[in-house]
Design a protein around this motif. Structure first.
Motif, PDB file in Angstrom:
ATOM      1  N   LEU A   1      -4.990 -12.082   1.910  1.00  0.00           N
ATOM      2  CA  LEU A   1      -6.138 -11.267   2.308  1.00  0.00           C
ATOM      3  C   LEU A   1      -7.336 -12.110   2.749  1.00  0.00           C
ATOM      4  CD1 LEU A   1      -6.549  -8.233   2.489  1.00  0.00           C
ATOM      5  CD2 LEU A   1      -7.545  -8.276   0.205  1.00  0.00           C
ATOM      6  N   THR A   2      -7.344 -13.404   2.448  1.00  0.00           N
ATOM      7  CA  THR A   2      -8.482 -14.238   2.853  1.00  0.00           C
ATOM      8  C   THR A   2      -8.614 -14.330   4.368  1.00  0.00           C
ATOM      9  OG1 THR A   2      -7.201 -16.293   2.746  1.00  0.00           O
ATOM     10  CG2 THR A   2      -8.396 -15.633   0.745  1.00  0.00           C
ATOM     11  N   THR A   3      -7.583 -13.939   5.111  1.00  0.00           N
ATOM     12  CA  THR A   3      -7.643 -13.976   6.580  1.00  0.00           C
ATOM     13  C   THR A   3      -8.229 -12.694   7.166  1.00  0.00           C
ATOM     14  OG1 THR A   3      -5.439 -13.016   6.955  1.00  0.00           O
ATOM     15  CG2 THR A   3      -5.550 -15.410   6.596  1.00  0.00           C
ATOM     16  N   ALA A   4      -8.634 -11.744   6.334  1.00  0.00           N
ATOM     17  CA  ALA A   4      -8.999 -10.403   6.805  1.00  0.00           C
ATOM     18  C   ALA A   4     -10.493 -10.228   7.084  1.00  0.00           C
ATOM     19  CB  ALA A   4      -8.563  -9.361   5.782  1.00  0.00           C
ATOM     20  N   ASN A   5     -10.771  -9.346   8.011  1.00  0.00           N
ATOM     21  CA  ASN A   5     -12.097  -8.764   8.237  1.00  0.00           C
ATOM     22  C   ASN A   5     -11.932  -7.273   7.995  1.00  0.00           C
ATOM     23  OD1 ASN A   5     -13.512 -11.119   9.122  1.00  0.00           O
ATOM     24  ND2 ASN A   5     -12.395 -10.969  11.039  1.00  0.00           N
ATOM     25  N   ILE A   6     -12.785  -6.710   7.124  1.00  0.00           N
ATOM     26  CA  ILE A   6     -12.608  -5.328   6.697  1.00  0.00           C
ATOM     27  C   ILE A   6     -13.920  -4.569   6.886  1.00  0.00           C
ATOM     28  CG2 ILE A   6     -12.048  -3.821   4.755  1.00  0.00           C
ATOM     29  CD1 ILE A   6     -10.565  -6.312   3.544  1.00  0.00           C
ATOM     30  N   GLN A   7     -13.837  -3.394   7.508  1.00  0.00           N
ATOM     31  CA  GLN A   7     -14.988  -2.506   7.645  1.00  0.00           C
ATOM     32  C   GLN A   7     -14.548  -1.083   7.333  1.00  0.00           C
ATOM     33  OE1 GLN A   7     -17.633  -2.970  11.064  1.00  0.00           O
ATOM     34  NE2 GLN A   7     -16.338  -4.684  11.720  1.00  0.00           N
ATOM     35  N   PHE A   8     -15.385  -0.373   6.577  1.00  0.00           N
ATOM     36  CA  PHE A   8     -15.124   1.025   6.237  1.00  0.00           C
ATOM     37  C   PHE A   8     -16.284   1.893   6.672  1.00  0.00           C
ATOM     38  CE2 PHE A   8     -11.835  -0.425   3.457  1.00  0.00           C
ATOM     39  CZ  PHE A   8     -11.004   0.660   3.294  1.00  0.00           C
ATOM     40  N   GLY A   9     -15.983   3.104   7.069  1.00  0.00           N
ATOM     41  CA  GLY A   9     -16.972   4.145   7.291  1.00  0.00           C
ATOM     42  C   GLY A   9     -16.527   5.372   6.526  1.00  0.00           C
ATOM     43  N   ILE A  10     -17.390   5.874   5.661  1.00  0.00           N
ATOM     44  CA  ILE A  10     -17.053   7.022   4.816  1.00  0.00           C
ATOM     45  C   ILE A  10     -17.957   8.183   5.208  1.00  0.00           C
ATOM     46  CG2 ILE A  10     -16.957   7.906   2.459  1.00  0.00           C
ATOM     47  CD1 ILE A  10     -16.698   4.911   1.575  1.00  0.00           C
ATOM     48  N   ASN A  11     -17.364   9.326   5.493  1.00  0.00           N
ATOM     49  CA  ASN A  11     -18.122  10.530   5.826  1.00  0.00           C
ATOM     50  C   ASN A  11     -18.735  11.073   4.540  1.00  0.00           C
ATOM     51  OD1 ASN A  11     -18.971  13.147   6.336  1.00  0.00           O
ATOM     52  ND2 ASN A  11     -17.232  13.641   7.641  1.00  0.00           N
ATOM     53  N   THR A  12     -20.062  10.943   4.430  1.00  0.00           N
ATOM     54  CA  THR A  12     -20.766  11.342   3.210  1.00  0.00           C
ATOM     55  C   THR A  12     -20.529  12.814   2.873  1.00  0.00           C
ATOM     56  OG1 THR A  12     -22.448   9.725   3.818  1.00  0.00           O
ATOM     57  CG2 THR A  12     -23.004  11.235   2.070  1.00  0.00           C
TER      58      THR A  12
END
Length: 175
Positions: A44-55
């Motif tokens: 997982l150290t190779t990852a770029n992670i982004q999340f968007g959560i609908n409030t």
């Protein structure tokens, strides 16, 4: 970098908070998306992670409570429709454990948080596609993100605890 998809049917963003100082209210966000790029999800150290959560997708199985959480007393979902997370560093702690640190934004407040993340393994689904499982957990102080509404109890204490436990369960496959 390869792109990866979240299998929404086998993933969840869960949370829990103390209620009346004696029990826990649990809930989920029903609508979210992610952008995940990584060379290899077994590292997982190779990852770029982004999340968007609908409030507004908050779901505690109680419509009145959900409406209150969407209101200006808490998330103000009309003004702040998305909670975001963007990884800034990922550190391997052991063979299957990682510290995923990133910027979490709720309302107009951004703070660095670290998710203790476990790689649960890799498998192949019935259609021959590789799938990867992860579970991540963190705790945040909701008041640090401007979620300060509360009510004092006659017996002492408050209605809603400060600390929110966030548990993310993901099944990921190639895009």
């Amino acid at each position: 970098m390869a792109k990866w998809n979240i299998d929404l049917a086998h993933s969840a963003i869960n949370f829990q908070v103390k209620h009346m100082m004696v029990s826990k209210v649990k809930g989920v966000f029903d609508s979210y998306s992610a952008d995940i790029e990584a060379e290899d999800l077994t590292d997982l150290t190779t990852a770029n992670i982004q999340f968007g959560i609908n409030t507004a997708s908050i779901n505690t199985r109680n419509e009145d409570r959900d409406n209150h959480l969407k209101s200006g007393d808490f998330f103000d979902a009309d003004s702040y429709p998305t909670i975001t997370f963007k990884s800034t560093s990922i550190t391997k702690k052991s063979d299957d454990a990682y510290a995923v640190t990133g910027d979490l934004t709720i309302k107009d407040v951004t703070k660095s948080v670290t998710f203790d993340t476990e790689f649960n393994g890799k498998g192949t689904n019935p259609w021959g596609q590789d799938v990867y499982g992860f579970e991540a957990e963190t705790s945040i102080n909701r008041e640090e993100f401007g979620l300060t509404w509360n009510a004092a109890l006659e017996t002492g204490g408050v209605l809603v605890g400060k600390d929110i436990k966030v548990i993310v369960e993901l099944e990921v496959n190639p895009a």
